[in-house]
Design a protein around this motif. Structure first.
Motif, short mmCIF file in Angstrom:
data_model
loop_
_atom_site.label_atom_id
_atom_site.label_comp_id
_atom_site.label_asym_id
_atom_site.label_seq_id
_atom_site.Cartn_x
_atom_site.Cartn_y
_atom_site.Cartn_z
N HIS A 151 0.86 -1.18 0.00
CA HIS A 151 0.00 0.00 0.00
C HIS A 151 0.90 1.23 0.00
CE1 HIS A 151 -3.67 2.33 1.04
NE2 HIS A 151 -2.79 3.14 1.61
N VAL A 152 0.67 2.13 -0.95
CA VAL A 152 1.50 3.33 -1.07
C VAL A 152 0.59 4.55 -1.05
CG1 VAL A 152 3.27 4.52 -2.40
CG2 VAL A 152 3.12 2.03 -2.50
N ALA A 153 0.68 5.34 0.03
CA ALA A 153 -0.07 6.59 0.15
C ALA A 153 0.92 7.74 -0.01
CB ALA A 153 -0.76 6.66 1.52
N ALA A 158 -2.20 -1.25 -3.64
CA ALA A 158 -3.13 -0.13 -3.51
C ALA A 158 -2.32 1.16 -3.66
CB ALA A 158 -3.83 -0.17 -2.16
N LEU A 159 -2.66 1.93 -4.68
CA LEU A 159 -1.94 3.16 -4.98
C LEU A 159 -2.81 4.33 -4.53
CD1 LEU A 159 -0.64 2.19 -8.53
CD2 LEU A 159 0.50 1.93 -6.31
N CYS A 203 -2.63 10.37 -6.38
CA CYS A 203 -3.40 11.02 -7.45
C CYS A 203 -3.07 10.43 -8.82
CB CYS A 203 -3.11 12.52 -7.47
SG CYS A 203 -3.60 13.39 -5.97
N GLU A 204 -4.10 10.19 -9.63
CA GLU A 204 -3.97 9.87 -11.05
C GLU A 204 -3.13 8.64 -11.34
OE1 GLU A 204 -4.43 14.38 -12.84
OE2 GLU A 204 -2.41 13.59 -12.57
N THR A 205 -3.18 7.65 -10.44
CA THR A 205 -2.35 6.47 -10.62
C THR A 205 -2.89 5.52 -11.67
OG1 THR A 205 -3.48 5.53 -8.68
CG2 THR A 205 -1.30 6.51 -8.33
N ALA A 246 -4.07 -7.80 -8.30
CA ALA A 246 -5.08 -6.75 -8.34
C ALA A 246 -4.44 -5.39 -8.06
CB ALA A 246 -6.18 -7.03 -7.32
N ILE A 247 -4.99 -4.35 -8.71
CA ILE A 247 -4.49 -2.99 -8.52
C ILE A 247 -5.66 -2.08 -8.17
CG2 ILE A 247 -3.22 -1.06 -9.53
CD1 ILE A 247 -1.97 -2.94 -11.51
#
Length: 735
Positions: free
Chosen positions: A578-580, A641-642, A645-647, A671-672
């Motif tokens: 997970h990348v926030a 999980a991205l 913004c706009e990934t 899964a993305i």
């Protein structure tokens, strides 16, 4: 009947010795003048200027006489030029004169070089007749050409296979679909066999070059079914629909999936030489090496496998519509959207118990605030990112252009089945599952009555409905890695220390300190995202306290969340990443020489230290591009999980979306979860936290995302607008 030029193999004309070269044995002035006249005729954008054409033919008569073979050749060339310019009457007249001369020479010079010459003449005559409305006579000439191509080039040659489709199209024009499908299937099946051979024995770039040719046949297959649907009632030609659905299963993501499957095959082969070459190719990809270097490593792998009798095969190329139907439950609906080469959109739909798929044409135009626009333009001009209640009716009109009445007639009863769809073209980067499904009022009631398709049906977005057949259970790994609250300003000394600490963990060759330096000038004072720190802490706590998920989460925040730490995950079999953070995608700018051509270099994620203008040599700069991600080994990654913004954005091309999602898929991610536009920090924190709470409690990814969206909408009246909850789409989240 609206007529279009039938594309026949006029390219064979290049084999025909007509033109200025045939007067090369005359004077230099004659040859030059002939060449100039030919260039002028070729560049004509309207019907031919008779004076120019007659002047050219006069040159040949003067040089060779009007009874010569060379003059007959010139007449033939002139007829072809007329066909290109749309002057069919003059073209037929000139070709008739050429025929009379040909007949005089019997089996001599002309018929001696002759199979190619005859093929060319049949194709040209077929084209002229077709353009003049003489379909049956055009078909007869096309069939003569077909037989000659089979004899001369062989039954598996591209000229023969292309001609099969041309004959098939002519039969379809006459609505003789049974005969049309007979010719089509012979060509299509042969082409699939050629693809299987080429894709299993060549390098990645050679597969791409071969596909550039083969995709034309695939596109013709889809267009044939699309055109047939406009001439008859919906879905009335089952064999054409079967062929078109199979073509979509074959073509969508073929290059990407072949590369992934091949690399996974090598990794599981136990062949040490092939596996070493794969590791080197991954490193070379991340370093941005030239294509010939990557190709050479492909051939090392292929050679090593062949020597060990481990030849590679592609089982996915044999998947058909019937295999997909068998995986559907009663009530389920599978939808394969497509875009034709003419820009039209359509959908092939399939149910479990059907004997064939059915085809639906989407509306070509949709009503917007400025009137009616083409579907692609309307979708691009009306994103839900800027939605207000007053836009509801405009989005409703857009929804009716995509989810048409002809498509809705096949939907399951509410609560009685699932909908699986695979997008194409502009639909790939549009949240069509969130378009309104119930006609809105005039906007006075606010956003709380906005009912989308996903609110009423379980809707799954897939790379291809082929995923229903090839999808396997999630990773057996237990580790989750969470990034958030990253310190974009970080001292050079701290970055150096982090790089040294991770040096032993990072897969050698993946680190790429110079690959994203072009972003340095564009980055300045990247703002800290307070919500992402709370998001990372909350998700980590949720995962670690869940009783049934079996996951163990580790958070990387502040200065821990470096690009080097992310690259160290390569080959570590993480189940969740997970990348926030901040994400970016930059459109191609041909006027700016500093803008990379490769879209995988124009999309990426910012990590700790990304705001530093000075980075120590050999240290990652904090900007992780999609190309660097593509060089990683993320096999076993069940979900990425991205939360940025706009990934989901990227360049839309024939093989999918080239951006972050392409990079992660190339690295073998499953899964993305990704965003279509710039997201709200706080609303995203709530959505992501609730998603993991539901997922780790035993819900599927799809169910968890739907519940998370509902929580966001209930949390705040302001957040009821789809701009806050409809940004995130889940790709290939089947479990």
């Amino acid at each position: 009947m609206t007529r279009r030029l039938l594309t026949l193999t006029i390219a064979l004309a290049s084999l025909c010795p007509v033109g200025a070269q045939t007067v090369a044995d005359g004077t230099r002035g004659t040859a030059d003048r002939a060449r100039l006249l030919q260039d002028k005729i070729r560049s004509s954008q309207t019907n031919l200027i008779s004076d120019d054409l007659n002047a050219l033919l006069d040159l040949y008569r003067q040089q060779y006489t009007a009874e010569s073979a060379q003059y007959a050749d010139a007449l033939q060339w002139a007829a072809m030029a007329c066909a290109e310019a749309g002057d069919n009457r003059q073209g037929q007249r000139l070709l008739g004169q050429s025929d009379q001369l040909f007949a005089r020479y019997g089996h001599g010079t002309f018929r001696g070089r002759d199979t190619v010459q005859q093929i060319f003449r049949h194709d040209l005559r077929s084209r002229l007749l077709y353009n003049s409305g003489a379909d049956y006579r055009a078909l007869r000439q096309a069939k003569h050409s077909l037989e000659l191509k089979r004899q001369h080039f062989g039954p598996h040659s591209e000229p023969y296979l292309n001609q099969l489709l041309d004959v098939s199209r002519l039969y379809a024009e006459r609505m003789q679909y049974r005969k049309s499908n007979c010719y089509h299937n012979e060509g299509y099946n042969s082409y699939v066999e050629l693809i299987k051979h080429e894709f299993c024995t060549t390098s990645e770039s050679e597969r791409s070059m071969y596909w550039d040719k083969a995709v034309k046949y695939i596109n013709k297959t889809i267009e044939l079914a699309h055109r047939a649907a406009s001439k008859t009632h919906i879905g009335s030609e089952p064999q054409l629909c079967q062929a078109a659905y199979n073509a979509l299963l074959l073509s969508k993501g073929l290059l990407l999936n072949t590369t992934i499957d091949f690399e996974n095959y090598v990794s599981a082969s136990g062949n040490q030489r092939a596996m070493a070459a794969l590791r080197e190719k991954k490193a070379a990809t991340a370093r941005g090496e030239q294509q010939h270097v990557l190709d050479s490593l492909d051939y090392v792998m292929l050679g090593a496998l062949h020597d060990a009798r481990q030849d590679y095969h592609i089982p996915q190329l044999s998947i058909t519509w019937r295999d997909v139907a068998d995986r559907l439950l009663p009530g389920d609906l599978a939808i394969e959207f497509y875009k034709t080469t003419h820009g039209d959109y359509g959908a092939l739909v399939l149910r479990h118990d059907w004997k064939a798929p059915k085809i639906v044409r989407l509306k070509h135009f949709a009503r917007t605030g400025s009137g009616y626009e083409e579907l692609a333009a309307a979708l691009a001009a009306n994103p839900m990112e800027h939605y207000t209640a007053r836009d509801a009716r405009r989005l409703w009109a857009l929804s009716r252009a995509v989810w048409t009445d002809d498509l809705l007639r096949y939907f399951p009863e509410q609560g009685d089945g699932r909908i699986f769809f695979s997008a194409d073209g502009i639909l790939l980067v549009s949240g069509i599952e969130y378009l309104p499904f119930v006609c809105p009022d005039d906007g006075t009631a606010g956003d709380d009555n906005y009912a989308s398709l996903s609110d009423l049906f379980p809707v799954y977005r897939l790379s291809s409905t082929r995923e229903l057949v090839t999808h396997s259970a999630g990773s057996i790994g237990r580790d989750a890695t969470i990034y958030g609250g990253l310190a974009y300003s970080m001292s050079a000394a701290a970055m150096q220390q982090d790089a040294q600490r991770l040096q032993g963990e990072t897969t050698r060759g993946i680190a790429l300190a110079s690959d994203s330096r072009g972003e340095r000038g564009a980055k300045q004072l990247i703002p800290f995202l307070e919500g992402t720190l709370a998001e990372a802490d909350s998700i980590t706590a949720t995962i670690n306290t869940a009783r049934i998920s079996g996951l163990s989460a580790t958070a990387y925040t502040q200065q821990q969340g470096t690009e080097a730490s992310f690259k160290a995950l390569s080959g570590k079999q993480r189940r969740v990443i997970h990348v926030a953070t901040h994400g970016f995608f930059r459109e191609s700018n041909t006027a700016d020489a500093t803008t990379p051509e490769n879209p995988l270099l124009r999309s990426g994620l910012y990590f700790a230290g990304a705001d530093n203008r000075e980075v120590p040599d050999g240290v990652d700069d904090g900007t992780l591009t999609a190309l660097e991600i593509a060089g990683m080994d993320l096999r076993g990654l069940d979900l990425v999980a991205l939360s940025a913004c706009e990934t989901a954005k990227g360049d839309v091309r024939g093989d999918g979306v080239f951006g972050l999602q392409r990079g992660f898929k190339m690295a073998s991610a499953g899964a993305i979860l990704m965003s279509l536009w710039q997201v709200d920090d706080e609303a995203t924190r709530v959505l992501m936290t609730e998603f993991y709470r539901q997922w780790t409690a035993g819900k599927s990814k799809h169910e968890a995302l739907q519940m998370a969206r509902d929580v966001v909408r209930q949390k705040s009246k302001r957040w009821q607008s789809p701009r806050y909850w409809a940004a995130f789409v889940l790709l290939d989240g089947l479990d």
